[in-house]
Design a protein around this motif. Sequence first.
Motif, PDB file in Angstrom:
ATOM      1  N   ASN A  25      34.124  76.371 105.896  1.00 14.14           N
ATOM      2  CA  ASN A  25      34.587  77.526 106.812  1.00 14.14           C
ATOM      3  C   ASN A  25      36.160  76.619 106.936  1.00 14.14           C
ATOM      4  O   ASN A  25      36.674  75.696 107.610  1.00 14.14           O
ATOM      5  N   ALA A  26      37.075  77.684 106.405  1.00 13.81           N
ATOM      6  CA  ALA A  26      38.741  77.257 106.279  1.00 13.81           C
ATOM      7  C   ALA A  26      39.248  77.964 107.259  1.00 13.81           C
ATOM      8  O   ALA A  26      39.042  79.297 107.171  1.00 13.81           O
ATOM      9  N   THR A  27      40.138  77.533 107.861  1.00 14.91           N
ATOM     10  CA  THR A  27      40.962  78.081 108.964  1.00 14.91           C
ATOM     11  C   THR A  27      42.604  77.599 108.556  1.00 14.91           C
ATOM     12  O   THR A  27      42.909  76.758 108.022  1.00 14.91           O
ATOM     13  N   VAL A  28      43.523  78.628 108.883  1.00 13.61           N
ATOM     14  CA  VAL A  28      44.998  78.326 108.596  1.00 13.61           C
ATOM     15  C   VAL A  28      45.437  77.918 109.851  1.00 13.61           C
ATOM     16  O   VAL A  28      45.133  78.475 111.038  1.00 13.61           O
ATOM     17  N   THR A  29      46.170  76.828 109.827  1.00 16.34           N
ATOM     18  CA  THR A  29      46.794  76.159 111.258  1.00 16.34           C
ATOM     19  C   THR A  29      48.000  77.159 111.371  1.00 16.34           C
ATOM     20  O   THR A  29      48.861  77.740 110.569  1.00 16.34           O
ATOM     21  N   LEU A  33      51.162  76.516 108.714  1.00 20.31           N
ATOM     22  CA  LEU A  33      50.624  77.492 107.414  1.00 20.31           C
ATOM     23  C   LEU A  33      49.976  76.613 106.646  1.00 20.31           C
ATOM     24  O   LEU A  33      50.179  76.680 105.147  1.00 20.31           O
ATOM     25  N   THR A  34      49.114  75.627 106.868  1.00 21.55           N
ATOM     26  CA  THR A  34      48.332  75.053 105.875  1.00 21.55           C
ATOM     27  C   THR A  34      46.712  75.196 106.401  1.00 21.55           C
ATOM     28  O   THR A  34      46.606  75.890 107.457  1.00 21.55           O
ATOM     29  N   SER A  35      45.903  75.218 105.391  1.00 16.36           N
ATOM     30  CA  SER A  35      44.606  75.476 105.517  1.00 16.36           C
ATOM     31  C   SER A  35      43.725  73.941 106.023  1.00 16.36           C
ATOM     32  O   SER A  35      44.241  73.042 105.585  1.00 16.36           O
ATOM     33  N   ARG A  36      42.712  74.110 106.519  1.00 15.74           N
ATOM     34  CA  ARG A  36      41.963  72.937 107.009  1.00 15.74           C
ATOM     35  C   ARG A  36      40.506  73.555 107.068  1.00 15.74           C
ATOM     36  O   ARG A  36      40.068  74.763 107.157  1.00 15.74           O
ATOM     37  N   VAL A  37      39.618  72.732 106.762  1.00 11.07           N
ATOM     38  CA  VAL A  37      38.091  72.903 106.454  1.00 11.07           C
ATOM     39  C   VAL A  37      37.432  72.347 108.116  1.00 11.07           C
ATOM     40  O   VAL A  37      37.673  71.082 108.112  1.00 11.07           O
ATOM     41  N   ASP A  38      36.937  73.171 108.613  1.00  7.03           N
ATOM     42  CA  ASP A  38      36.413  72.851 109.833  1.00  7.03           C
ATOM     43  C   ASP A  38      34.981  72.256 109.732  1.00  7.03           C
ATOM     44  O   ASP A  38      34.580  71.233 110.277  1.00  7.03           O
TER      45      ASP A  38
END
Length: 47
Positions: A25-29, A33-38
């Motif tokens: 489940n990845a979201t963009v900060t 403008l980078t993605s992170r995996v929750d």
Amino acid sequence: MTADQNKLEQFLNSTEGEITAIIPNATVTPFILTSRVDFLLIVEKVA
């Protein structure tokens, strides 16, 4: 998630069944403008 890489590897190696899918489940900060995996959804096929 990069800090928990060893824990994830240990968990995957300790599973008894077959790993069918790993879905992140990845979201963009918003500011950088980078993605992170929750979290990860891991599907295991057992007998």
